[in-house]
Write a protein that holds these residues in place. Sequence first.
Motif, mmCIF file in Angstrom:
data_model
loop_
_atom_site.group_PDB
_atom_site.id
_atom_site.type_symbol
_atom_site.label_atom_id
_atom_site.label_comp_id
_atom_site.label_asym_id
_atom_site.label_seq_id
_atom_site.Cartn_x
_atom_site.Cartn_y
_atom_site.Cartn_z
ATOM 1 N N LEU A 1 0.779 -1.292 -0.042
ATOM 2 C CA LEU A 1 0.037 0.107 -0.114
ATOM 3 C C LEU A 1 0.948 1.310 0.141
ATOM 4 N N LEU A 2 1.977 1.165 0.788
ATOM 5 C CA LEU A 2 2.831 2.289 0.773
ATOM 6 C C LEU A 2 3.497 2.772 -0.402
ATOM 7 N N ALA A 3 4.041 1.614 -1.041
ATOM 8 C CA ALA A 3 4.756 1.718 -2.203
ATOM 9 C C ALA A 3 3.621 2.145 -3.523
ATOM 10 N N THR A 4 2.444 1.772 -3.333
ATOM 11 C CA THR A 4 1.423 2.143 -4.348
ATOM 12 C C THR A 4 1.254 3.568 -4.177
ATOM 13 N N ALA A 5 0.744 3.888 -2.831
ATOM 14 C CA ALA A 5 0.380 5.250 -2.683
ATOM 15 C C ALA A 5 1.669 6.260 -3.018
ATOM 16 N N ALA A 6 2.663 5.873 -2.871
ATOM 17 C CA ALA A 6 3.852 6.726 -3.085
ATOM 18 C C ALA A 6 4.170 6.940 -4.595
ATOM 19 N N SER A 7 3.901 5.894 -5.197
ATOM 20 C CA SER A 7 4.159 5.844 -6.736
ATOM 21 C C SER A 7 3.067 6.859 -7.376
ATOM 22 N N LEU A 8 1.907 6.570 -6.823
ATOM 23 C CA LEU A 8 0.720 7.706 -7.354
ATOM 24 C C LEU A 8 1.019 8.945 -7.049
ATOM 25 N N ALA A 9 1.417 9.262 -5.973
ATOM 26 C CA ALA A 9 1.843 10.451 -5.597
ATOM 27 C C ALA A 9 2.780 11.164 -6.567
ATOM 28 N N SER A 10 3.831 10.086 -7.054
ATOM 29 C CA SER A 10 4.916 10.694 -7.665
ATOM 30 C C SER A 10 4.293 11.158 -9.033
ATOM 31 N N ASN A 11 3.247 10.442 -9.417
ATOM 32 C CA ASN A 11 2.494 10.676 -10.800
ATOM 33 C C ASN A 11 1.997 12.137 -10.585
ATOM 34 N N ILE A 12 1.229 12.211 -9.630
ATOM 35 C CA ILE A 12 0.245 13.534 -9.141
ATOM 36 C C ILE A 12 1.437 14.794 -9.293
ATOM 37 N N GLY A 13 2.403 14.920 -8.368
ATOM 38 C CA GLY A 13 3.424 15.933 -8.150
ATOM 39 C C GLY A 13 3.952 16.058 -9.524
ATOM 40 N N SER A 14 4.155 15.312 -10.536
ATOM 41 C CA SER A 14 5.029 15.187 -11.766
ATOM 42 C C SER A 14 4.086 16.072 -12.607
ATOM 43 N N TYR B 1 5.374 4.786 -17.191
ATOM 44 C CA TYR B 1 6.861 4.660 -16.624
ATOM 45 C C TYR B 1 7.167 5.225 -15.511
ATOM 46 N N THR B 2 6.614 6.286 -15.122
ATOM 47 C CA THR B 2 6.716 7.014 -13.590
ATOM 48 C C THR B 2 6.562 6.000 -12.578
ATOM 49 N N PHE B 3 5.249 5.501 -12.746
ATOM 50 C CA PHE B 3 4.517 4.499 -11.998
ATOM 51 C C PHE B 3 5.402 3.134 -11.736
ATOM 52 N N ILE B 4 5.808 2.748 -12.831
ATOM 53 C CA ILE B 4 6.574 1.479 -12.947
ATOM 54 C C ILE B 4 7.932 1.702 -12.199
ATOM 55 N N GLY B 5 8.650 2.885 -12.495
ATOM 56 C CA GLY B 5 10.046 3.100 -12.164
ATOM 57 C C GLY B 5 9.940 3.327 -10.680
ATOM 58 N N SER B 6 9.052 4.070 -10.037
ATOM 59 C CA SER B 6 8.654 4.571 -8.987
ATOM 60 C C SER B 6 8.308 3.333 -7.796
ATOM 61 N N TRP B 7 7.644 2.440 -8.038
ATOM 62 C CA TRP B 7 7.103 1.485 -7.240
ATOM 63 C C TRP B 7 8.202 0.587 -6.715
ATOM 64 N N PRO B 8 9.242 0.224 -7.464
ATOM 65 C CA PRO B 8 10.090 -0.686 -6.347
ATOM 66 C C PRO B 8 11.111 0.103 -5.744
ATOM 67 N N TRP B 9 11.293 1.139 -6.178
ATOM 68 C CA TRP B 9 12.073 2.172 -5.174
ATOM 69 C C TRP B 9 11.329 2.483 -4.189
ATOM 70 N N CYS B 10 10.285 2.735 -4.237
ATOM 71 C CA CYS B 10 9.539 3.122 -2.827
ATOM 72 C C CYS B 10 9.298 1.903 -1.864
ATOM 73 N N TYR B 11 9.064 0.689 -2.691
ATOM 74 C CA TYR B 11 8.975 -0.463 -1.993
ATOM 75 C C TYR B 11 10.116 -0.712 -1.109
ATOM 76 N N ALA B 12 11.355 -0.688 -1.868
ATOM 77 C CA ALA B 12 12.614 -1.069 -1.045
ATOM 78 C C ALA B 12 12.963 -0.021 -0.005
ATOM 79 N N LEU B 13 12.728 1.330 -0.205
ATOM 80 C CA LEU B 13 12.875 2.254 0.755
ATOM 81 C C LEU B 13 12.115 2.002 2.143
ATOM 82 N N ALA B 14 10.792 1.831 1.574
ATOM 83 C CA ALA B 14 9.837 1.526 3.108
ATOM 84 C C ALA B 14 10.129 0.196 3.714
ATOM 85 N N TYR B 15 10.783 -1.105 2.773
ATOM 86 C CA TYR B 15 11.069 -2.116 3.464
ATOM 87 C C TYR B 15 12.170 -1.785 4.477
ATOM 88 N N VAL B 16 13.286 -1.248 4.038
ATOM 89 C CA VAL B 16 14.266 -0.775 4.995
ATOM 90 C C VAL B 16 13.957 0.065 6.129
#
Length: 209
Positions: free
Chosen positions: A56-69, A143-158
């Motif tokens: 949920l965190l990675a998805t919300a953050a990736s959607l937010a990346s789209n909105i902010g862009s 591509y913004t969503f696809i590129g952002s999702w694994p990045w956001c997921y990995a950081l949230a996991y850490v």
Amino acid sequence: MSEKIFALVVSLIAAGGYASVVVLMAIQSACIPIPSEVIMPLAGYALAHSQWDLILLATAASLASNIGSIPAYWVGARGGRPMVERYGSYLLLSRHDLDRVDRFFVKFGSFAVLIGRMLPIVRTFIAFPAGVAKMNQVRFHVYTFIGSWPWCYALAYVGMRLGASWNTNPEFKEIFHRFHLGVEAVIVILFVVFVKSHWKNRIRTSEPA
């Protein structure tokens, strides 16, 4: 100061939950350098307690990346090269920078955004050059969503993993604070290098031939 910023961001995320993460990540994607490398680990620490929370965190953050862009993309798309050539000197940009952006998008196409969204700092500013390059907006957001999702997921996991030992092992807190300071230092150094190199170029291009 870093401790105060850390406490402030944690309190914002804890109080606002996913809404705070969305707002912070949207601001970060609007060419305002609030590092996702700080936001998402703190979000993972404050909000994630399961695999589903991370998703949920990675998805919300990736959607937010789209909105902010969106604003940065449209400023670039509507103004294009003429706007940058006219006002770019105020931001220390030059025609050489525009040429490099054009070559980057010609070489990598839509993958330029995918690659850019996985790179620290670059991900904050990639929307504007994508707009200048007139990249298809639907592809840009995909591509913004696809590129952002694994990045956001990995950081949230850490952040979630560190959070499990945050109050029991002081080494984890110290490691993250050092990481946080490192991110801030890198941003400052890159900004100084950018200003120094581009100021020289600006002076040269303004000199009479």
